[in-house]
Design a protein around this motif. Sequence first.
Motif, PDB file in Angstrom:
ATOM      1  N   GLY C 104       0.793  -1.219  -0.096  1.00 48.45           N
ATOM      2  CA  GLY C 104      -0.043  -0.087   0.027  1.00 48.45           C
ATOM      3  C   GLY C 104       0.903   1.369   0.000  1.00 48.45           C
ATOM      4  O   GLY C 104       0.211   2.570   0.062  1.00 48.45           O
ATOM      5  N   LYS C 105       2.178   1.092  -0.093  1.00 49.06           N
ATOM      6  CA  LYS C 105       3.118   2.293  -0.067  1.00 49.06           C
ATOM      7  C   LYS C 105       2.694   3.388  -1.007  1.00 49.06           C
ATOM      8  O   LYS C 105       2.808   4.530  -0.523  1.00 49.06           O
ATOM      9  CB  LYS C 105       4.529   1.757  -0.437  1.00 49.06           C
ATOM     10  CG  LYS C 105       5.421   3.163  -0.414  1.00 49.06           C
ATOM     11  CD  LYS C 105       6.925   2.242  -0.672  1.00 49.06           C
ATOM     12  CE  LYS C 105       7.778   3.694  -0.743  1.00 49.06           C
ATOM     13  NZ  LYS C 105       9.128   3.126  -1.067  1.00 49.06           N
ATOM     14  N   ARG C 106       2.245   3.201  -2.405  1.00 45.70           N
ATOM     15  CA  ARG C 106       2.227   4.215  -3.370  1.00 45.70           C
ATOM     16  C   ARG C 106       0.738   4.732  -2.932  1.00 45.70           C
ATOM     17  O   ARG C 106       0.534   5.957  -3.180  1.00 45.70           O
ATOM     18  CB  ARG C 106       2.150   3.604  -4.673  1.00 45.70           C
ATOM     19  CG  ARG C 106       3.236   3.196  -5.086  1.00 45.70           C
ATOM     20  CD  ARG C 106       3.289   2.478  -6.422  1.00 45.70           C
ATOM     21  NE  ARG C 106       3.287   3.635  -7.560  1.00 45.70           N
ATOM     22  CZ  ARG C 106       3.027   3.571  -8.544  1.00 45.70           C
ATOM     23  NH1 ARG C 106       3.087   2.377  -9.290  1.00 45.70           N
ATOM     24  NH2 ARG C 106       3.218   4.654  -9.530  1.00 45.70           N
ATOM     25  N   VAL C 107      -0.317   4.201  -2.579  1.00 53.35           N
ATOM     26  CA  VAL C 107      -1.602   4.620  -2.136  1.00 53.35           C
ATOM     27  C   VAL C 107      -1.398   5.430  -0.962  1.00 53.35           C
ATOM     28  O   VAL C 107      -1.734   6.852  -1.074  1.00 53.35           O
ATOM     29  CB  VAL C 107      -2.741   3.814  -1.769  1.00 53.35           C
ATOM     30  CG1 VAL C 107      -3.941   4.138  -1.361  1.00 53.35           C
ATOM     31  CG2 VAL C 107      -2.948   2.593  -2.863  1.00 53.35           C
ATOM     32  N   PHE C 108      -0.589   5.184   0.177  1.00 50.89           N
ATOM     33  CA  PHE C 108      -0.574   6.100   1.156  1.00 50.89           C
ATOM     34  C   PHE C 108       0.362   7.373   0.743  1.00 50.89           C
ATOM     35  O   PHE C 108      -0.247   8.604   1.228  1.00 50.89           O
ATOM     36  CB  PHE C 108       0.165   5.322   2.405  1.00 50.89           C
ATOM     37  CG  PHE C 108      -0.598   4.223   2.932  1.00 50.89           C
ATOM     38  CD1 PHE C 108      -1.828   4.351   3.498  1.00 50.89           C
ATOM     39  CD2 PHE C 108       0.006   2.782   3.336  1.00 50.89           C
ATOM     40  CE1 PHE C 108      -2.506   3.345   4.053  1.00 50.89           C
ATOM     41  CE2 PHE C 108      -0.800   1.700   3.746  1.00 50.89           C
ATOM     42  CZ  PHE C 108      -2.171   2.352   4.150  1.00 50.89           C
ATOM     43  N   TYR C 109       1.189   7.205   0.059  1.00 46.96           N
ATOM     44  CA  TYR C 109       2.012   8.124  -0.593  1.00 46.96           C
ATOM     45  C   TYR C 109       1.349   9.081  -1.142  1.00 46.96           C
ATOM     46  O   TYR C 109       1.181  10.467  -0.908  1.00 46.96           O
ATOM     47  CB  TYR C 109       3.341   7.631  -1.399  1.00 46.96           C
ATOM     48  CG  TYR C 109       4.239   8.648  -1.980  1.00 46.96           C
ATOM     49  CD1 TYR C 109       5.070   9.363  -1.235  1.00 46.96           C
ATOM     50  CD2 TYR C 109       3.918   9.135  -3.267  1.00 46.96           C
ATOM     51  CE1 TYR C 109       6.138  10.169  -1.661  1.00 46.96           C
ATOM     52  CE2 TYR C 109       4.798  10.133  -3.830  1.00 46.96           C
ATOM     53  CZ  TYR C 109       5.845  10.690  -3.062  1.00 46.96           C
ATOM     54  OH  TYR C 109       6.858  11.558  -3.521  1.00 46.96           O
ATOM     55  N   SER C 110       0.323   8.772  -2.057  1.00 49.28           N
ATOM     56  CA  SER C 110      -0.384   9.796  -2.938  1.00 49.28           C
ATOM     57  C   SER C 110      -1.520  10.463  -1.780  1.00 49.28           C
ATOM     58  O   SER C 110      -1.743  11.774  -1.862  1.00 49.28           O
ATOM     59  CB  SER C 110      -1.351   9.005  -3.826  1.00 49.28           C
ATOM     60  OG  SER C 110      -0.415   8.549  -5.064  1.00 49.28           O
ATOM     61  N   ILE C 111      -1.891   9.983  -0.800  1.00 50.95           N
ATOM     62  CA  ILE C 111      -2.874  10.410   0.100  1.00 50.95           C
ATOM     63  C   ILE C 111      -2.044  11.419   1.009  1.00 50.95           C
ATOM     64  O   ILE C 111      -2.442  12.660   1.238  1.00 50.95           O
ATOM     65  CB  ILE C 111      -3.520   9.191   0.950  1.00 50.95           C
ATOM     66  CG1 ILE C 111      -4.411   8.531   0.206  1.00 50.95           C
ATOM     67  CG2 ILE C 111      -4.083  10.103   2.084  1.00 50.95           C
ATOM     68  CD1 ILE C 111      -5.223   7.372   1.024  1.00 50.95           C
ATOM     69  N   LEU C 112      -0.898  10.883   1.370  1.00 45.85           N
ATOM     70  CA  LEU C 112      -0.113  12.018   2.270  1.00 45.85           C
ATOM     71  C   LEU C 112       0.263  13.215   1.739  1.00 45.85           C
ATOM     72  O   LEU C 112       0.503  14.092   2.462  1.00 45.85           O
ATOM     73  CB  LEU C 112       1.104  11.313   3.077  1.00 45.85           C
ATOM     74  CG  LEU C 112       0.524   9.993   3.933  1.00 45.85           C
ATOM     75  CD1 LEU C 112       1.706   9.260   4.639  1.00 45.85           C
ATOM     76  CD2 LEU C 112      -0.417  10.750   5.187  1.00 45.85           C
ATOM     77  N   ILE C 113       0.581  13.150   0.582  1.00 50.23           N
ATOM     78  CA  ILE C 113       0.789  14.611  -0.150  1.00 50.23           C
ATOM     79  C   ILE C 113      -0.117  15.548  -0.595  1.00 50.23           C
ATOM     80  O   ILE C 113       0.037  16.425  -1.186  1.00 50.23           O
ATOM     81  CB  ILE C 113       1.927  14.341  -1.240  1.00 50.23           C
ATOM     82  CG1 ILE C 113       1.227  13.370  -2.492  1.00 50.23           C
ATOM     83  CG2 ILE C 113       3.311  13.580  -0.825  1.00 50.23           C
ATOM     84  CD1 ILE C 113       2.143  13.412  -3.803  1.00 50.23           C
ATOM     85  N   MET C 114      -1.532  14.923  -0.396  1.00 45.34           N
ATOM     86  CA  MET C 114      -2.772  15.639  -0.901  1.00 45.34           C
ATOM     87  C   MET C 114      -2.592  17.038  -0.257  1.00 45.34           C
ATOM     88  O   MET C 114      -2.746  18.070  -0.960  1.00 45.34           O
ATOM     89  CB  MET C 114      -3.917  14.799  -0.499  1.00 45.34           C
ATOM     90  CG  MET C 114      -4.259  14.227  -1.756  1.00 45.34           C
ATOM     91  SD  MET C 114      -6.130  13.541  -1.116  1.00 45.34           S
ATOM     92  CE  MET C 114      -6.232  12.213  -2.188  1.00 45.34           C
ATOM     93  N   PRO C 115      -2.452  17.208   0.919  1.00 44.52           N
ATOM     94  CA  PRO C 115      -2.781  18.603   1.717  1.00 44.52           C
ATOM     95  C   PRO C 115      -2.118  19.845   1.023  1.00 44.52           C
ATOM     96  O   PRO C 115      -2.528  20.732   0.690  1.00 44.52           O
ATOM     97  CB  PRO C 115      -2.323  18.337   3.032  1.00 44.52           C
ATOM     98  CG  PRO C 115      -2.436  17.333   3.305  1.00 44.52           C
ATOM     99  CD  PRO C 115      -2.257  16.222   1.989  1.00 44.52           C
ATOM    100  N   MET C 116      -0.725  19.344   0.486  1.00 45.42           N
ATOM    101  CA  MET C 116       0.176  20.523  -0.105  1.00 45.42           C
ATOM    102  C   MET C 116      -0.560  20.969  -1.429  1.00 45.42           C
ATOM    103  O   MET C 116      -0.134  22.179  -2.049  1.00 45.42           O
ATOM    104  CB  MET C 116       1.492  20.179  -0.355  1.00 45.42           C
ATOM    105  CG  MET C 116       1.803  19.139  -1.067  1.00 45.42           C
ATOM    106  SD  MET C 116       3.387  18.522  -1.044  1.00 45.42           S
ATOM    107  CE  MET C 116       3.852  19.239  -2.827  1.00 45.42           C
ATOM    108  N   MET C 117      -1.217  20.067  -2.118  1.00 45.79           N
ATOM    109  CA  MET C 117      -1.946  20.515  -3.267  1.00 45.79           C
ATOM    110  C   MET C 117      -3.433  21.115  -3.322  1.00 45.79           C
ATOM    111  O   MET C 117      -4.031  21.761  -4.327  1.00 45.79           O
ATOM    112  CB  MET C 117      -1.964  19.266  -4.178  1.00 45.79           C
ATOM    113  CG  MET C 117      -0.539  18.828  -4.654  1.00 45.79           C
ATOM    114  SD  MET C 117      -0.464  17.347  -5.759  1.00 45.79           S
ATOM    115  CE  MET C 117      -0.919  16.262  -4.474  1.00 45.79           C
ATOM    116  N   VAL C 118      -3.838  21.205  -2.024  1.00 47.38           N
ATOM    117  CA  VAL C 118      -5.134  21.738  -1.728  1.00 47.38           C
ATOM    118  C   VAL C 118      -4.939  23.379  -1.779  1.00 47.38           C
ATOM    119  O   VAL C 118      -3.873  23.864  -1.360  1.00 47.38           O
ATOM    120  CB  VAL C 118      -5.450  21.622  -0.257  1.00 47.38           C
ATOM    121  CG1 VAL C 118      -7.066  22.439  -0.038  1.00 47.38           C
ATOM    122  CG2 VAL C 118      -6.104  20.009  -0.531  1.00 47.38           C
ATOM    123  N   VAL C 119      -5.830  24.087  -2.453  1.00 42.35           N
ATOM    124  CA  VAL C 119      -5.783  25.411  -2.580  1.00 42.35           C
ATOM    125  C   VAL C 119      -5.557  25.935  -1.152  1.00 42.35           C
ATOM    126  O   VAL C 119      -6.449  25.698  -0.483  1.00 42.35           O
ATOM    127  CB  VAL C 119      -6.957  26.126  -3.383  1.00 42.35           C
ATOM    128  CG1 VAL C 119      -6.833  27.474  -3.487  1.00 42.35           C
ATOM    129  CG2 VAL C 119      -7.086  25.574  -4.873  1.00 42.35           C
TER     130      VAL C 119
END
Lengths: 286, 363, 295
Positions: C104-119
């Motif tokens: 699940g590394k890639r899924v967790f990674y994608s989730i964890l970097i989400m906040p910085m892309m939120v406006v």
Amino acid sequence: MTRSLAFEVFRYAMIMLAVAVTLIPILWMASMAFKPIPEWQATGAALTWWPKAPTLDNFRFVFGVSNSDLIVALDRTALKPILASFLAAGIGTVIAMTAGTAAAYGLSRFGSGGNLPLALVQLRLFPPMAVMTPVMIMWAFLNMTDTWWGLALVYGIVTLPFAFWLMKTFFDDMPREIEEAALVEGCSRARVFWRITLPMMRAPLASAALFVFILNWSDYLIALLLTTREWVTIPVYMASLSSSMTGQLYGAKAALGLMAAVPPVVLGVLIQKHLVRGLTFGALKQ
Amino acid sequence: MSMIRLENLVKRFGAFTALKTMDLTIADGEFVALLGPSGCGKSTTMNMIAGMETPSEGRILFGDRDMAGVPMGRRGVGFVFQNYAIFTHMTVRQNLSYGLRATRRPADEVVRRTNAMAELLQLTPMLDRPAAGLSVNILQRVAIGRSAIMEPAIFLLDEPLSNVDAAFRAVMRTELKGLQRSFKQTMVYVTHDQLEAMTMADRIAVMDHGVLQQVGTPLQIYNDPANLFVAKFIGSPGMNLLHGRPVDTGGEVAIDLGALGHSLPLAPEQAAAARRAKGDVVFGFRPEQAARVGEGQGMAMPISFVERIGARTILHLGEGAASAKTVFENDAGFEMGRALHFAPHPSAVRLFDAASGAALRGH
Amino acid sequence: MKDESANLSFRLTLPAQVLVLFISVFPLLMQAYISLTDWSPLSGQSWTQAWAFWNTFANYSDLLSDGRLWSALGRTAFVMAVCVPIEFMLGLGLATLFMDDFRGKRVFYSILIMPMMVVPAVAGYMFFMLFQSGGPVNDILSMFTGSPVTIAWLSNPKLALVAVMVADIWQWTPLMFLILLAGLVGVPEDQVRAATLLGANPLQRFTSIVLPRMKTIIGIALAIRVIECFKIFDTLFIMTGGGPGVATETISVYIYKIATQDLIWGYVAAIALAILIVLSVVCVWALKRMARVRA
């Protein structure tokens, strides 16, 4: 390397905690966006994590469908701000990418470029608030205040450093031999650039453009200073949404916020492998 | 104490089996080379000995102690990586003394042993140079010294000479052997270069496709390969292998090599082996162990290419399935296209079972 | 050939040069001019007439004694001093968990970097909702305390700053995580293994092998966050508007307020210019230092 079971348990526990903290704010807003008015301000025992009666009313409301539970009607809908956001961010991206790619190619292939790289770093260093007053004066003088093109031009300049540095590292990575071979064959510089270099750089160009678009799309302050009414962007419009009758229009704002948040998150996941390079001005490659 | 025993060792990576049931005992103070082409499982074996990989099945014992669950830092194993893994942000001295400092030895001991090791490896002049700018030859000595200073009972070397140029490789072969004699450790040396294995190792373990093919002294492996793979892999050029059928002509046994005619009568030991063979055999002999004979005797094959390399002349004979090579010390005016009449020394002939590839032995 | 490529290089970099001049040199000169006057857009005069309000260096002496400015600067520094180290530690900790492969590394990674892309403005609104006195943050807290919690986060001067910093940490820890992970992955695995085989424990391996290799990357990550933190505006402004009172007023918020509410643009120009000069000096000094460390 072999890891103990205890470590695996610890790792998953920590990651699940981080995932929860990451997702709660996003999910809360998403949940809010689908809540009907009575649930907007529910507190204490009445507060629910999921909407009890999910509805699309909030989305309809921001697009101008009046809601009988709210006495207010919006004096303008979210359509124009969404258009403004797309136009300003899109054209800004085109400006930044065009000027940035040309300069990056020039610098990467011919070396000279004077103090441009340093100037671009400094541009990024300064707080926008500290350089915006003269721009406001100039824009008022040029009648560009509250226009999408005026905003797009500023976006283009503000994100130029990212476009430039990203493209420069991509050009630096590209093997020169291919271009040199074409030059030896007698192709002109311009022809080599259009027929060989650009087609090869299609994927990096797309990634850089998406990255720049996300940055432009994310702006709030510049739009707040340079637009007043006609061409406000989504964040400015969202912040202005409140009514003396109902107070904060929680659900409506959440619906808008959700719409504003989705494109960059999706695009960001798409260009994941270039994010580090972009955010560190190409100093770090993944 | 520092004997290494591998018992039924198996390593699988998902569906891929990197190592199939390996059994090997390495004696205390012995220098064993794991030799084989890339992907044969030799590095996997070594990584399991060091504790970097966990065996899927089987046991690894140091002396009588089972190493299962012993982390790699506690195995008392010195390891020289193929790329040396030098700490490039440190000086040579910091590299050499790293293990002593990490295990909190007294400062004066660290200084004394570092200086002694530097002296032994002729690193004293560059002790305080940053490791980043040093040549491969020096880096290699640093890598060896950094492990040796911990006085590990077991020393593992993963293709340490593959990055150095040919001339230096010859020097390092003698140097490494000398070092092993002075350290007196058990050494396991992974390589794909048979010359390194032959010149340095007490015993060689030849591996292919995750299977241990043969273990023996360099001469055993060279003279009596256990199967066709070892026969082809060892020696340069490898052993000649021709398909044939044993023919019993009363008291003597020869091999019918089809179009090439009959071989000379076999030596008694090989004859006994040939009699026991069921079906076809592979007739093998080393290119170095054939002599020219008169017309009508032995075998005749056309010379397809003459390779003159100074001290020796290598003849390429025949083509396709019926091809062989011979090596002669002198160049007796060999000409391409002419037939060469030759015969392997009967005592040097080796027979293999054509179906299984295993060597046929007379006893 | 030489002339041709110089000419080409000039033409290729020209658009970028013009754009940069457009937003740096010209506005800077304008700002320098206005900063020496009392001009305001309310004066009814065009900025070109600002000389009519000439006051020499009065604005600059004013800013030295402007308590609100200095406390805004101090508050910005405080936010920086709290947020950046926390983001760094959290990002580094998370990154070390992601060094080797797991399910699940890639899924967790994608989730964890989400906040910085939120406006950021939207993130501000998310936390505005979360920190309402009847909102989810208090709801979660009351699960731990057992009794209903009704803290008015955003209208309490001290807590408002905490809330703002929580939002900043939420949004920017992913950036640290992303950059530090890229750095950690770049540390040669064989060197870490070599250190392990030489008897180094995990802490020793981290301090003696991993950290020295990450020096530059850590420097870059910290520099980026310090710079961005100094500019902090969007999230904070949506959450608190700088309030209650001036409790969360950072330097960008302060300039925004005096520029849009008080409209004393001569003074705004003086502050902006002063900040630009100080930042440039710091920037040049940092670049020189970096060049020296590298050499």
